[in-house]
Design a protein around this motif. Structure first.
Motif, PDB file in Angstrom:
ATOM      1  N   ASP A  87      45.460  42.382  42.070  1.00 11.38           N
ATOM      2  CA  ASP A  87      46.307  42.651  43.236  1.00 11.38           C
ATOM      3  C   ASP A  87      45.677  43.690  44.163  1.00 11.38           C
ATOM      4  O   ASP A  87      45.735  43.555  45.393  1.00 11.38           O
ATOM      5  N   ASP A  90      42.879  42.008  46.123  1.00 11.25           N
ATOM      6  CA  ASP A  90      43.388  41.210  47.240  1.00 11.25           C
ATOM      7  C   ASP A  90      43.839  42.104  48.395  1.00 11.25           C
ATOM      8  O   ASP A  90      43.596  41.814  49.568  1.00 11.25           O
ATOM      9  N   ALA A  91      44.518  43.213  48.057  1.00 11.12           N
ATOM     10  CA  ALA A  91      44.993  44.129  49.096  1.00 11.12           C
ATOM     11  C   ALA A  91      43.837  44.800  49.826  1.00 11.12           C
ATOM     12  O   ALA A  91      43.930  45.083  51.026  1.00 11.12           O
ATOM     13  N   VAL A  94      42.540  42.902  52.907  1.00 12.17           N
ATOM     14  CA  VAL A  94      43.496  42.541  53.957  1.00 12.17           C
ATOM     15  C   VAL A  94      43.245  43.370  55.212  1.00 12.17           C
ATOM     16  O   VAL A  94      43.119  44.600  55.145  1.00 12.17           O
ATOM     17  N   GLU A 100      51.663  44.665  55.061  1.00 13.91           N
ATOM     18  CA  GLU A 100      50.936  43.427  54.818  1.00 13.91           C
ATOM     19  C   GLU A 100      50.195  43.492  53.483  1.00 13.91           C
ATOM     20  O   GLU A 100      50.172  42.524  52.724  1.00 13.91           O
ATOM     21  N   ARG A 101      49.602  44.635  53.193  1.00 10.88           N
ATOM     22  CA  ARG A 101      48.893  44.780  51.918  1.00 10.88           C
ATOM     23  C   ARG A 101      49.866  44.699  50.745  1.00 10.88           C
ATOM     24  O   ARG A 101      49.559  44.068  49.720  1.00 10.88           O
ATOM     25  N   ARG A 102      51.008  45.334  50.876  1.00  8.78           N
ATOM     26  CA  ARG A 102      51.987  45.266  49.786  1.00  8.78           C
ATOM     27  C   ARG A 102      52.524  43.853  49.626  1.00  8.78           C
ATOM     28  O   ARG A 102      52.803  43.404  48.505  1.00  8.78           O
ATOM     29  N   ARG A 103      52.649  43.133  50.728  1.00  7.25           N
ATOM     30  CA  ARG A 103      53.112  41.746  50.646  1.00  7.25           C
ATOM     31  C   ARG A 103      52.099  40.886  49.897  1.00  7.25           C
ATOM     32  O   ARG A 103      52.462  40.055  49.054  1.00  7.25           O
ATOM     33  N   VAL A 104      50.825  41.103  50.180  1.00  7.09           N
ATOM     34  CA  VAL A 104      49.770  40.345  49.501  1.00  7.09           C
ATOM     35  C   VAL A 104      49.759  40.655  48.010  1.00  7.09           C
ATOM     36  O   VAL A 104      49.545  39.767  47.178  1.00  7.09           O
ATOM     37  N   MET A 105      50.015  41.903  47.665  1.00  9.29           N
ATOM     38  CA  MET A 105      50.013  42.286  46.254  1.00  9.29           C
ATOM     39  C   MET A 105      51.137  41.618  45.477  1.00  9.29           C
ATOM     40  O   MET A 105      51.013  41.393  44.266  1.00  9.29           O
ATOM     41  N   ASP A 107      52.179  38.616  46.090  1.00 10.57           N
ATOM     42  CA  ASP A 107      51.890  37.182  46.051  1.00 10.57           C
ATOM     43  C   ASP A 107      51.202  36.850  44.729  1.00 10.57           C
ATOM     44  O   ASP A 107      50.204  37.478  44.359  1.00 10.57           O
ATOM     45  N   GLY A 111      43.510  35.697  45.283  1.00  9.48           N
ATOM     46  CA  GLY A 111      42.612  35.517  46.411  1.00  9.48           C
ATOM     47  C   GLY A 111      41.176  35.863  46.068  1.00  9.48           C
ATOM     48  O   GLY A 111      40.849  36.218  44.929  1.00  9.48           O
TER      49      GLY A 111
END
Length: 267
Positions: A87, A90-91, A94, A100-105, A107, A111
């Motif tokens: 995670d 992936d962050a 970004v 946005e980074r926390r949202r990706v984490m 997911d 990635g």
């Protein structure tokens, strides 16, 4: 209370089937000092490939010992903390703000950044293990061979204690980025709680005797890793989370092992 907290720490930090109750978890969450204590236990377990290679009647190739070490590490501790590595990877790639980074984490999809981060951590663990295997098999003579094995084991335990102490220190000095696992641990701890953590971790440096510098380098590298990750997490994520704590454990272990091997090479 102390025994319950230790049981909770073992249940959370390892795959040993104890301390899985709510009471054990709550006691552990209020007792960050348990991290380095469990580090000694885990370090002793994951050092077994080096001990057994020293006792074997025949010479075991270093790559085989290194592979056994990696397998034992994840058999003993599980792979849950690797999710934090993925995670954070992936962050890290970004191009956006903290949200946005926390949202990706959050997911569940893996990635490219997470894939690379996982590969680097596992590769780092394997190459450090190869260096340790060479330490344990590079000596000539019975007494020297025992010294090499004991040094390798000492570095392993010091690295594991250092990784757990680094994570616990982050629990004490970090602020949670949001509600979750990170906040449940950081909420009940303060900066002053890091003093007993460091006091419990310090003796691990002596385990690499007579190469004490190797053990000390492992401890310091782990703590430095925690400081770097905390700085990045504050800037990029707004604070510490469960993923950050898990990643700290894994990355600090790798950094500590390599620092211990390098110190041994230079000493």
């Amino acid at each position: 209370m102390a025994l319950t907290a230790l049981r909770g720490a073992i249940g959370f930090l390892t795959r040993i089937p104890v301390g899985r109750s709510d009471a054990a978890w709550e006691a552990f969450a209020r007792s960050p000092w348990t991290f380095p204590v469990v580090g000694y236990v885990v370090g002793g377990i994951v050092a077994l490939p080096f001990l057994l290679s020293g006792l074997a009647p025949v010479s075991i190739p270093a790559p085989t010992i290194a592979l056994a070490f990696v397998l034992v590490v994840y058999a003993a501790t599980g792979i849950a903390h690797l999710d934090g590595v993925a995670d954070l990877g992936d962050a890290a790639v970004v191009h956006g703000d903290r949200e946005e980074r926390r949202r990706v984490m959050k997911d569940s999809a893996l990635g490219v950044g997470g894939t690379v981060a996982l590969a680097l951590v596992v590769l780092g663990l394997a190459t450090a293990a190869l260096g340790l295997a060479e330490i344990s098999t590079a000596q000539n003579g019975a007494s020297s061979a025992r010294s090499g094995v004991s040094t390798a084991i000492g570095i392993v335990v010091a690295a594991e204690v250092g990784a757990k102490a680094a994570t616990a220190t982050l629990v004490c000095v970090g602020d949670a980025a949001h509600e979750g696992l990170g906040s449940s641990l950081t909420r009940g701890s303060a900066g002053r709680s890091s003093a007993p953590i460091l006091a419990l971790a310090a003796p691990a440096a002596l385990l690499a005797w007579p190469r004490v510098l190797s053990g000390l380098a492992a401890l310091l590298a782990a703590l430095a890793t925690a400081a770097l990750i905390r700085g990045w997490a504050v800037r990029r994520l707004g604070g510490v989370s469960g993923d950050v704590l898990g990643a700290t454990n894994e990355i600090a272990r790798v950094a500590a092992l390599h620092a211990g091997v390098i110190a041994w090479t230079l000493s």
